[in-house]
Enzyme design. Structure first.
Site, mmCIF file in Angstrom:
data_model
loop_
_atom_site.group_PDB
_atom_site.id
_atom_site.type_symbol
_atom_site.label_atom_id
_atom_site.label_comp_id
_atom_site.label_asym_id
_atom_site.label_seq_id
_atom_site.Cartn_x
_atom_site.Cartn_y
_atom_site.Cartn_z
ATOM 1 N N CYS A 362 0.754 -1.197 -0.007
ATOM 2 C CA CYS A 362 -0.104 -0.044 -0.031
ATOM 3 C C CYS A 362 0.793 1.304 -0.084
ATOM 4 C CB CYS A 362 -0.754 0.266 1.027
ATOM 5 S SG CYS A 362 -1.196 -1.291 2.193
ATOM 6 N N ARG A 391 6.721 -11.159 5.228
ATOM 7 C CA ARG A 391 6.687 -10.827 6.483
ATOM 8 C C ARG A 391 7.264 -11.927 7.657
ATOM 9 N NH1 ARG A 391 0.233 -9.573 5.880
ATOM 10 N NH2 ARG A 391 0.446 -8.001 4.301
ATOM 11 N N GLN A 409 0.842 -11.421 -3.443
ATOM 12 C CA GLN A 409 -0.644 -10.923 -3.476
ATOM 13 C C GLN A 409 -1.077 -10.460 -4.788
ATOM 14 O OE1 GLN A 409 0.028 -7.899 -0.515
ATOM 15 N NE2 GLN A 409 -1.375 -9.033 1.057
ATOM 16 N N ASP A 411 -2.966 -7.524 -5.232
ATOM 17 C CA ASP A 411 -3.179 -6.515 -4.706
ATOM 18 C C ASP A 411 -3.568 -5.401 -5.290
ATOM 19 O OD1 ASP A 411 -3.462 -5.365 -2.446
ATOM 20 O OD2 ASP A 411 -1.247 -4.696 -1.914
ATOM 21 N N HIS A 413 -4.877 -1.261 -5.080
ATOM 22 C CA HIS A 413 -5.708 -0.078 -4.297
ATOM 23 C C HIS A 413 -6.328 0.908 -5.165
ATOM 24 C CE1 HIS A 413 -2.472 -1.820 -1.983
ATOM 25 N NE2 HIS A 413 -3.197 -1.643 -0.954
ATOM 26 N N LYS A 498 -14.455 -4.070 7.035
ATOM 27 C CA LYS A 498 -13.823 -4.692 5.732
ATOM 28 C C LYS A 498 -14.920 -5.558 5.318
ATOM 29 C CE LYS A 498 -11.052 -7.937 8.081
ATOM 30 N NZ LYS A 498 -9.709 -8.361 8.326
ATOM 31 N N HIS A 544 -8.490 -0.964 -0.395
ATOM 32 C CA HIS A 544 -7.451 -2.095 -0.505
ATOM 33 C C HIS A 544 -8.214 -3.195 -0.715
ATOM 34 C CE1 HIS A 544 -4.322 -0.082 2.311
ATOM 35 N NE2 HIS A 544 -5.578 0.562 2.754
#
Length: 672
Positions: A362, A391, A409, A411, A413, A498, A544
């Site tokens: 992000c 991570r 991911q 991912d 945004h 979420k 997200h």
RNA sequence: GCCGAAUUAGCUCAGCUGGUAGAGCAACCGCCUUGUAAGCGGUAGGUCAUCCGUUCGAGUCGGAUAUUCGGCACCA
């Protein structure tokens, strides 16, 4: 004369009985069969002991083993008590704490004596034996109301520190009850503090319907700072048949374990030098590439733009985004200096600045957004990345592909204006729906995780944010039972509510994969703005979102969902051409070449082996299509096509076979 | 990170109370040219996870470390 109370039965009939009458009395009055079958009673909707006297007018429904959910819950709770009693019989000095029913059984947390130490698997058979003895003794389970102070005193006297602590904290207005196993004056009577309800006696349990399964550590009251207890798990059912069925289900689940299949199908491996990170083998990576190609088509189609952002960024950037402060213990950091392996001193001096490997994408996406001045006309701006993140997960958390330290991911945004949120979230719902169906999941649940207790922002902001997500799902027509629509109070992130997508797999397990959440915190922290219609600077909202979640985990889920028999379009090897006699080799190579030309991932098996052997080997390897070539086929230019899971083979011409396979080998979004 | 268990050939596993490793499958070689879920024979393959200790002697006993498994805690 005492006043009678009125008990109403489910069929609408009622009877007047003396106060103090028990549900068991009423069952006996209705008939001896029911008296025997009745396990407990539902009184005005609440499950109660069959022997607990009725004091007021009430609606009563007797619970028998046919009311499976209630009966299982009762039995499992009783198994937990019997387990605790057995353990204290065998290991005097062991303190008891809690033991609830679980989805498939029960557990009980104990504090063993110091000398004894935690329980191990080896203790289980003896404990099971003792439990069977207690069940065979058919000890009555008797409810008794206690005064708090008396009970605390009793627990302290018995050295039950955990029970005493809990009794202290029970709310003042709550009636405190204990259950005796055995008549309270009996020498072998045993008691536990418990709200109940319970079955009438231990003999109501089927001694062949439970099994102690494992031991583990567990923290007192679920808190890492508290002492660790020794937990014993069991699975418990109403009868042996149910237990066996459960054991069979576990075996089925073990067969589709992605770690086992990953090795058998040669898809990936792990090794200590890179714990928690996947080494993808050629076959495994075919699946990945099929998904990746699919996802790129999906996001291109949905108006996203794909980007790629740095793996390493200065720690300063993570400080600004707030991640360094909150999550640094899960981040990998590297010093921004050249290691010196040559000279005597330390390899790393440690006086240089720090860089951190991204644990999420992000902040980098905000930095891309911030390049140049954005107009309200540029929004929504949908930035997508196949973002590879690291991570530093705790060692004990790692689990095959499901929980790894390096993952990628899908991912994105979405930077948008306030007035665009609902439409964007709705479009995401529709995109996610298409993806999950294309992946072969027929059932999933959408859940809205609402504000947690500890949170940022005003209640009005939360009202608004929650309503936006809710409205989007309603607009998509998915806030229905069919879509498993549910709201989860307290489950949201601290900065926003979420939406979560939970897939149901082929054997009924659920996996949380997709998510979308609105974020107004990070755009503010990283000063993302756009120029509005009014010529002023405004802050965009950042959504997200992810559909697969992580490629690693999603591949793992697919392997387990399909038990390794992946749909043709993502199968690593789509066809094997196997010969019966070496005279057919030439034609077999020709067949393979034809298939490859049609875009089908094909291998040949010309080995000097019996066809039985080849069929078995490729079936075990879960090859979806086996094209067998013998003398006949070579002469007639046909193939014998055997598809995985089919008993019958089909004799078709080469052209027909290619056409058949070609159709299925195409990804679902590319089919007509 | 915490509790418990495991780690022996490419894979699945055996190896009792300490006396320098064993099977099946796979691999390789040979025979068999084979018709839909394991044809036959042979060969090769192991610092018993790593390190330290106890012992005349350790795969086996003790300790440490690493990884894995089952839970707990964690999961932005």
């Amino acid at each position: 004369m005492t006043k009678l109370i009125k008990i109403t039965l489910p069929d609408g009939s009622s009877r007047d009985v003396a106060p103090g009458t028990t549900p068991a009395d009423i069952a006996a009055d209705i008939g001896p069969g029911l008296a025997k079958a009745a396990l407990a009673a539902r009184i005005d909707g609440e499950v109660r002991d069959i022997m607990r006297p009725l004091e007021t007018d009430a609606e009563l429904a007797l619970i028998t083993s046919r009311d499976e959910d209630d009966a299982l819950e009762l039995a499992r709770h009783d198994f937990a008590h019997v387990l605790a009693e057995a353990v204290q019989n065998l290991f005097p000095g062991t303190q008891i704490t809690f033991g609830p029913a679980t989805d498939h059984g029960f557990y009980y947390d104990f504090a063993p004596t110091k000398e004894r130490g935690p329980f191990t698997d080896e203790d289980l058979p003896a404990i099971e034996e003792e439990m069977r003895r207690i069940i065979a003794a058919d000890k009555p389970l008797v409810r008794e109301v206690w005064q708090r102070d008396d009970l605390i005193q009793r627990w302290e006297q018995d050295g039950e520190a955990f029970k005493a602590e809990w009794a202290h904290e029970l709310p003042d207005d709550e009636e405190i009850t204990v259950y005796w196993s055995g008549e309270k004056d009996a020498p072998d009577a045993w008691m536990d503090m418990c709200k109940g309800p319970h079955l009438a006696s231990t003999g109501k349990l089927d001694p062949k319907a439970f099994k102690l399964t494992r031991v583990s550590g567990a923290y007192w009251r679920g808190d890492q700072r508290n002492p660790q207890l020794s937990r014993i798990y069991g699975t418990g059912w109403l009868n042996r048949k149910q237990l066996n069925a459960h054991i069979l289900r576990l075996e089925e689940a073990a067969k589709r374990d992605h770690r086992k299949l990953g090795q058998e199908m040669d898809l990936f491996h792990f090794q200590p030098e890179a714990q928690g990170s996947v080494f993808w083998h050629p076959h495994g990576f075919v699946i990945w590439r099929a998904l990746e190609a699919y996802m790129r088509r999906a996001i291109d189609d949905a108006g996203y733009e794909e980007i790629k952002t740095p793996q390493l960024m200065d720690v300063h950037q993570w400080e600004q985004s707030g991640h360094w402060g909150k999550y640094s213990e899960n981040m990998f950091a590297v010093p921004d200096e050249v290691p010196d392996a040559e000279s005597e001193g330390p390899v790393i001096r440690g006086d240089a600045g720090m860089m951190a490997i991204k644990p999420m994408n992000c902040p980098a996406h905000v930095l891309v957004f911030r390049q140049g001045i954005k107009s309200y006309r540029d929004l929504p701006m949908r930035l997508f990345e196949h973002g590879c993140c690291h991570r530093n997960e705790p060692h004990g958390a790692l689990h095959g592909l499901m929980r790894v330290r390096q993952f990628t991911q899908d991912d994105a945004h979405i930077f948008c204006r306030e007035d665009q949120i609902v439409a964007e979230v709705r479009a995401f719902c529709e995109l996610a729906d298409r993806v999950y169906r294309d992946m072969g999941f027929e059932k999933y649940a959408i859940k809205l995780a609402l504000r947690p207790e500890k949170r940022f922002g005003s209640d009005e902001d939360w009202d608004k944010a929650e309503e936006e997500l809710r409205q989007a799902v309603i607009d998509a027509g998915m806030a229905t039972e069919e879509y498993g629509w549910e709201e989860l109070p307290g489950e949201g992130a601290f900065y926003a509510p979420k939406l979560e997508w939970h897939l149901t797999d082929a054997i009924g397990r659920t996996w949380q994969v997709g998510t979308i959440q609105s974020d107004r915190v990070l755009p503010a922290r990283l000063e993302a703005t756009y120029i509005g219609e009014d010529g002023e600077r405004h802050q965009p909202v950042m959504l997200h979102r992810a559909i697969f979640g992580s490629y690693e985990r999603f591949v793992g889920i697919l392997i387990e969902h399909y038990a390794g028999k992946l749909p043709l379009w993502m199968a690593p090897v789509q066809a094997v051409v196997a010969t019966i006699v070496s005279d057919a080799d030439e034609y077999a190579l020709e067949v393979a070449e034809e298939l490859r030309r049609a875009g089908i991932r094909t291998q040949t098996d010309l080995r000097n082996e019996k066809i039985n052997y080849k069929v078995r080997e490729h079936s075990v390897a879960k090859i979806p299509n086996l094209l067998v070539i013998g003398k006949q086929e070579a002469e007639k230019r046909t193939v014998a096509l055997r598809q995985l899971g089919e008993k019958q083979q089909q004799f078709v011409s080469l052209d027909e076979a290619v056409a058949m396979l070609k159709t299925d080998a195409i990804a679902p979004d590319l089919r007509d």
